[in-house]
Design a protein around this motif. Structure first.
Motif, PDB file in Angstrom:
ATOM      1  N   ALA A 188       7.186  11.304  -7.907  1.00  0.00           N
ATOM      2  CA  ALA A 188       6.110  10.363  -8.221  1.00  0.00           C
ATOM      3  C   ALA A 188       5.641  10.574  -9.665  1.00  0.00           C
ATOM      4  O   ALA A 188       5.411   9.615 -10.396  1.00  0.00           O
ATOM      5  N   CYS A 189       5.511  11.824 -10.052  1.00  0.00           N
ATOM      6  CA  CYS A 189       5.039  12.150 -11.407  1.00  0.00           C
ATOM      7  C   CYS A 189       6.110  12.786 -12.290  1.00  0.00           C
ATOM      8  O   CYS A 189       5.971  12.805 -13.510  1.00  0.00           O
TER       9      CYS A 189
ATOM     10  N   TYR B 134       3.747   1.889  -1.088  1.00  0.00           N
ATOM     11  CA  TYR B 134       4.514   2.184  -2.292  1.00  0.00           C
ATOM     12  C   TYR B 134       3.903   3.407  -2.990  1.00  0.00           C
ATOM     13  O   TYR B 134       4.618   4.318  -3.406  1.00  0.00           O
TER      14      TYR B 134
ATOM     15  N   CYS C  80       0.803  -1.228   0.000  1.00  0.00           N
ATOM     16  CA  CYS C  80       0.000   0.000   0.000  1.00  0.00           C
ATOM     17  C   CYS C  80       0.839   1.283   0.000  1.00  0.00           C
ATOM     18  O   CYS C  80       0.502   2.267  -0.667  1.00  0.00           O
TER      19      CYS C  80
ATOM     20  N   HIS D  60       0.799   7.266 -18.800  1.00  0.00           N
ATOM     21  CA  HIS D  60       1.541   6.161 -18.191  1.00  0.00           C
ATOM     22  C   HIS D  60       1.979   6.513 -16.778  1.00  0.00           C
ATOM     23  O   HIS D  60       2.016   5.671 -15.888  1.00  0.00           O
ATOM     24  N   THR D  61       2.342   7.775 -16.589  1.00  0.00           N
ATOM     25  CA  THR D  61       2.778   8.236 -15.277  1.00  0.00           C
ATOM     26  C   THR D  61       1.706   7.976 -14.224  1.00  0.00           C
ATOM     27  O   THR D  61       1.985   7.443 -13.157  1.00  0.00           O
TER      28      THR D  61
ATOM     29  N   SER E 266      -0.619   5.867 -14.405  1.00  0.00           N
ATOM     30  CA  SER E 266      -0.948   4.445 -14.313  1.00  0.00           C
ATOM     31  C   SER E 266      -0.134   3.729 -13.257  1.00  0.00           C
ATOM     32  O   SER E 266      -0.495   2.639 -12.839  1.00  0.00           O
ATOM     33  N   GLU E 267       0.955   4.334 -12.811  1.00  0.00           N
ATOM     34  CA  GLU E 267       1.769   3.651 -11.791  1.00  0.00           C
ATOM     35  C   GLU E 267       0.923   3.329 -10.559  1.00  0.00           C
ATOM     36  O   GLU E 267       1.116   2.300  -9.930  1.00  0.00           O
ATOM     37  N   CYS E 268       0.006   4.219 -10.215  1.00  0.00           N
ATOM     38  CA  CYS E 268      -0.842   3.990  -9.040  1.00  0.00           C
ATOM     39  C   CYS E 268      -2.328   3.903  -9.378  1.00  0.00           C
ATOM     40  O   CYS E 268      -3.139   3.668  -8.480  1.00  0.00           O
ATOM     41  N   HIS E 269      -2.685   4.132 -10.622  1.00  0.00           N
ATOM     42  CA  HIS E 269      -4.100   4.173 -10.974  1.00  0.00           C
ATOM     43  C   HIS E 269      -4.439   3.185 -12.085  1.00  0.00           C
ATOM     44  O   HIS E 269      -5.026   3.563 -13.096  1.00  0.00           O
ATOM     45  N   GLN E 270      -4.048   1.952 -11.861  1.00  0.00           N
ATOM     46  CA  GLN E 270      -4.289   0.898 -12.854  1.00  0.00           C
ATOM     47  C   GLN E 270      -5.110  -0.258 -12.271  1.00  0.00           C
ATOM     48  O   GLN E 270      -5.911  -0.848 -12.958  1.00  0.00           O
ATOM     49  N   GLY E 271      -4.865  -0.575 -11.025  1.00  0.00           N
ATOM     50  CA  GLY E 271      -5.509  -1.733 -10.398  1.00  0.00           C
ATOM     51  C   GLY E 271      -7.024  -1.597 -10.355  1.00  0.00           C
ATOM     52  O   GLY E 271      -7.572  -0.528 -10.643  1.00  0.00           O
ATOM     53  N   PRO E 272      -7.729  -2.687  -9.999  1.00  0.00           N
ATOM     54  CA  PRO E 272      -9.196  -2.683 -10.015  1.00  0.00           C
ATOM     55  C   PRO E 272      -9.814  -1.717  -9.015  1.00  0.00           C
ATOM     56  O   PRO E 272     -10.986  -1.385  -9.129  1.00  0.00           O
TER      57      PRO E 272
END
Lengths: 493, 493, 493
Positions: free
Chosen positions: A228-229, A180, A178, A244-245, A247-253
């Protein structure tokens, strides 16, 4: 000193990074590069490609308001005339921090903090402080409900005599999971001796390191990791503006913004045609520099028209254009007033912005007037390419989806409350975690995965994701499975 | 009038869009741009990048057969000599429709329909009419079985006294879900007054708007939204030929064409090397313009060899090269004869192309001879780069997979039939939805997700997706879980 | 003969493929192209873009050590002076194989094998032979435990009288599933007559064809298909170095390397900025040619600094930098010594590198000293851009995650052992498959999907994937569901 190489290829690809010459490099930075250019060649070459290595703060200050990438009026004199190099950031404000250490005649620090970046980018750092993300560490760590979700997710379990027991996860495990994205707390916890090519060196030991989470608590007490960004050491605006930037934290379900984007028309246009866009221009001109929005366009960037009119102002307080909070919490609700959500208490005494049955705890949330303001701001971006009828239709659907997805969460919550009541599971009244049993985990998925995803798919018009991928299909299926489970459990008793 | 800017960058990236000059813009279009260029700058700049703004229909008609992008022999004279601009499309055929409205001295309409596009692209629109996609609205709406799947998926449920009840979903919810891709019915339902920078205006209210679904029913009664694949206002052939476009509706677990593509060798070559290809050339020359197929290559495009030989003709009747229908229905089967599938009835009286136990309803499906013709057409594309032995091996595996995946669906169907028979669930005989209970939803996933995905992975040689991601692993696991459920349910009674 | 066209566009995009002239083409290859250039134009044009068509082996041998792409000291004289064309590879070593056939006056073979490629790339083929991947066929086929996983996954099942039965899957099904990536066994099984434009031809029938799996067993007995990563007929090093290539087999939930990469900082930098990198340079210079690693950088490539210092040597024995084996097996463990894992037996007599309860079978695994060596090699890559403190922190977290994910697998295994013991399921003691029942499949997912994915997310710093997408959340949820299932089953008895 290594030669500073001009990456020729970039000239062809993106005209706006084609600087004619490099800025002067300070003597201090030159001494850093002498060793580190050999020890960590990638890091130095990356920086050489950056605007930081080519434009001095003094030059940056000469730009017009719309074109400026620096947000202070003045920078300290010793910084103004040289490239923003190793020494400039890694020896800054040495007297104010306990993480700097003696190193080859300098006092240096490993972790460059948001407060360091504020030397030139004060407005952005201040705005970012009003962002939920800047408080992501404490908002998770100090919220007892959410902390128990972390434990139920990350804790190692054992099975004996038909029962499982769970251990509190170690900080190392949490940092790998979490925290990360939320950010760790980075502190000096000691000193270690390291054997290097240049002899033994004493280096600080840092807790929670490495980390580039959005809410990282820095050794100097400041919050947030700009990398981070804007990742080190190129700090590329092109990078920050590309999806893509995020998506590092905003990809999961649980927060599938990027997945939804990739199946939206916007995302498809970006994927197919975005190679020809200019991601480095400031201001960012709609139609000229890009023909469909990325995450940054709608949520952060200064967007202008070719006639030089400002469509929306840059804001690192990303909720500036967001009336609703659609993910992470049990029910979607008006955005919280304060980025520090640890202050929130609902009627049941839980640190949640709604009751378990969905009623918002209004005193901690923005009101309709503020929602209108933020909706209007966001719609200004939409209206650059869409008619008012289109935009109204889109928002009306989205707000309908907020309502129906909340209703589907309520139905699941009622199944869970019934399970607790019937003793089929142990919940609040039993002083037990509300996240550790299988039925509770199904309930969590109802809102954290399926309702969130349905709303994201609606908000960003990526419907494919919101039906069968992670949306309405599962809202419906999961509910039926919860009911079946309860029936089996009650009959089995 | 705004200056029409030539986007310089494109010259470097894709030589085939480097037009030397722009076409004349009509006076009507010039008046549109005068206001809308300021109101919606992105939309206008996007159009300025398009071929529509640069090539007049008259010029387009001068191309050789193979190079032509226009498929009528003649266009109305008032259109022939000017760029295809705002006014040309948005004021066209005003007398034939009830959605045009008075606007600044013009009769304009918001929704440009496939019938409008047919003015220049008549062959494509006609072909598209033979495509299942053009009927996607009615094929879903008017099929009672499928309509009940929509209700079971999208309807809001409540839980009370250990029972759930479901409400019919609103049209707004459906437009945000299934009909986003299938297309909505767009009709004028009224008029509203809108306050604008130019004073109050009366604008029509449109049902189901916005929508760009493939089977959209337009205000003029025509079917299909060309902008589903050729999005406004650049209408880029590059976009249509790139796989991202298809992914907007073909990504989810029910129809994972794009996911399979990305793990296929074809997709990997595209992702790694496709940046150097020419996606705008007509005809599209294999080996020269591209070295691995995208979706368009196999399913739509006019593909030629460098020697100018036609390998396959362009076809917007995409099933032209498709012998089997492998997704969306309970069993894979020969392609339906008519794009209007509402006419199909099986022996049990259901509007399905197979019986519940898999036997095809042959009178509504193409015969083996037609399948052979379509298979041969598709194989011609394969043979541009592969030997006959390779292609035969690939097709033999694919048709074996159709068979085995159908068998795995049959096994799951037998569990469901047994559940209905034993009263463990309520099905056809009880006049109940066959999609609302948990066990029924597991059955749906067997074919709609897992069998479909296994077949897609086979058809497009992206095996990774067809094993553990969404394929055979789940076909097998889901079946076992259905059996367990039935056992629990029967024992619990 | 077709003209060999120089693809102009490439000049702008990637300077390092801009060869000034083409190599001489042998007469034999010219005769191939005469027909096949027309029959399969894509294949020939693809080859024309390749380095193979432009650089003769003799020229390749003139490069300095660091720049060489060929690893023999000498190539046979008849090959040295001509382009590596159709005839060179497809008629090679005809006397040593039984798959070559008479064709227009030549003895040709369809399948180019790793042994053929070794003519010029002997070192790579030898190294690859020490790679688990080269043995992927037998490691799956001849391991009885794993073979039964293949059967339980791919076998067609039927349902009758509340029971399922399973059929052994056909070789066609297996080739379409597991063996697509693992590799098939390709052998001549007969001859067939094919009608072609040039009259009837006799062509060999090949089993398991087409296939490009990493462990393909070739007709000449050699192992591996180089085209798995260097696909025909461009054999592009750019392709091999880009992550899409690896994603063909490393995307699914069992081995989600590519999915993790796409949410890692490295992957995001690649996606956003990688378009400007040079993927064809040899050696591959960190910082200059690329600014974040792809799969190849860390696992295969020769990486150097701009000063010409070698950071890591090229290795096609990809485990050279890998101390742990983190996927595919029940528990993560030290890497096996031999790529042939069929020799492994644990105390229980199973062909597994650990006991069912996790203890490693140490005699078949590398020791700590070898692990240290490999870890150090990998860390050299990391240190090009990161400090030792960063790298130590990363590895410490990763090795903690190996431990905790193994513990979560152990807990699930204990539930399964209990189910077998209580007769709730049939396992080893009942001489039944350990993969065919629902509870066993949940157990498989605990390690094959969730523990693996958690470790991948940790190893490659793509945490988003390791929490809610496919990681710790499911480790925890799946365990609780297994316990619930066992409870239901035991109570129901």
């Amino acid at each position: 000193m290594r030669k500073i190489v001009f990456p020729l290829l970039i000239v062809f690809v993106s005209t706006s990074v084609a600087f004619a010459k490099n800025a002067a490099v300070s003597e201090d930075t030159q001494s850093c590069i002498e060793c580190h250019g050999t020890l960590h060649p990638g890091i130095v070459a990356d920086w050489e490609r950056s605007r930081m290595s080519r434009v001095t703060p003094a030059e940056a200050l000469t730009k017009t308001d719309l074109q400026r990438r620096i947000s202070v009026e003045k920078v300290p004199e010793y910084l103004a005339g040289v490239a923003v190099g190793c020494a400039e950031c890694h020896t800054m404000r040495a007297e104010t921090r306990n993480d700097s250490f003696e190193h080859e005649g300098y006092r240096v620090h490993t972790v460059v903090t948001s407060q360091d970046c504020a030397t030139c980018h004060a407005v952005e750092v201040k705005q970012y402080g009003h962002n939920l993300m800047s408080h992501a560490y404490a908002n998770l760590k100090n919220n007892l409900v959410y902390h128990s979700l972390v434990v139920a997710t990350n804790g190692v379990q054992t099975f004996e005599d038909m029962k499982t027991t769970i251990k509190e996860p170690s900080s190392e495990t949490n940092a790998d999971s979490c925290y990360y994205c939320h950010g760790t707390k980075v502190e000096v916890t000691g000193v270690r001796a390291v054997e290097t090519d240049f002899g033994e060196m004493e280096l600080p030991i840092l807790s929670g390191w490495p980390n580039q989470g959005v809410g990282r608590v820095n050794p100097d007490g400041s919050k947030g990791s700009c990398s981070a960004c804007h990742p080190r050491h190129q700090f590329s605006i092109e990078m920050a503006r590309k999806p893509h930037t995020c998506s590092e934290c905003h990809q999961g379900p649980d927060v599938p913004a990027h997945k939804v984007y990739t199946v939206s028309k916007h995302g498809n246009i970006y994927s197919a045609l975005g190679k020809a866009w200019d991601y480095s221009a400031v201001p960012w001109t709609v139609g000229k520099n890009f023909t469909a929005p990325t995450c940054g366009t709608c949520h952060v960037s200064l967007v202008a028209s070719e006639e030089g009119e400002v469509i929306v102002e840059r804001s690192h307080q990303m909720n500036d254009r967001i009336p609703w909070r659609i993910f992470g919490l049990i029910y979607a609700h008006a955005h919280p007033r304060s980025p520090d959500t640890t202050i929130i208490k609902n009627k049941a005494g839980l640190p949640l912005p709604t009751e378990l049955t969905g009623e918002p705890v209004v005193e901690y949330l923005i009101d309709e007037k503020e929602q209108d303001k933020r909706r209007t701001r966001m719609q200004k971006v939409c209206l650059s390419c869409h008619s008012q009828g289109w935009v109204d239709g889109q928002f009306s659907r989205f707000e309908n989806t907020i309502e129906t997805s909340n209703e589907m969460t309520l139905a699941a919550t009622k199944v869970l409350l019934s399970a607790w009541e019937k003793g089929a599971a142990k919940g609040l009244a039993h002083d037990d975690s509300i996240f550790n049993e299988a039925i509770e985990k199904k309930w969590v998925e109802q809102w954290l995965f399926f309702a969130n995803s349905t709303r994201y798919a609606s908000a960003m018009a990526g419907a494919d994701y919101g039906v069968f991928a992670n949306g309405r299909w599962y809202l419906s299926k999961n509910l039926q499975e919860m009911v079946d489970w309860l029936e089996f459990k009650v009959k089995g008793k």
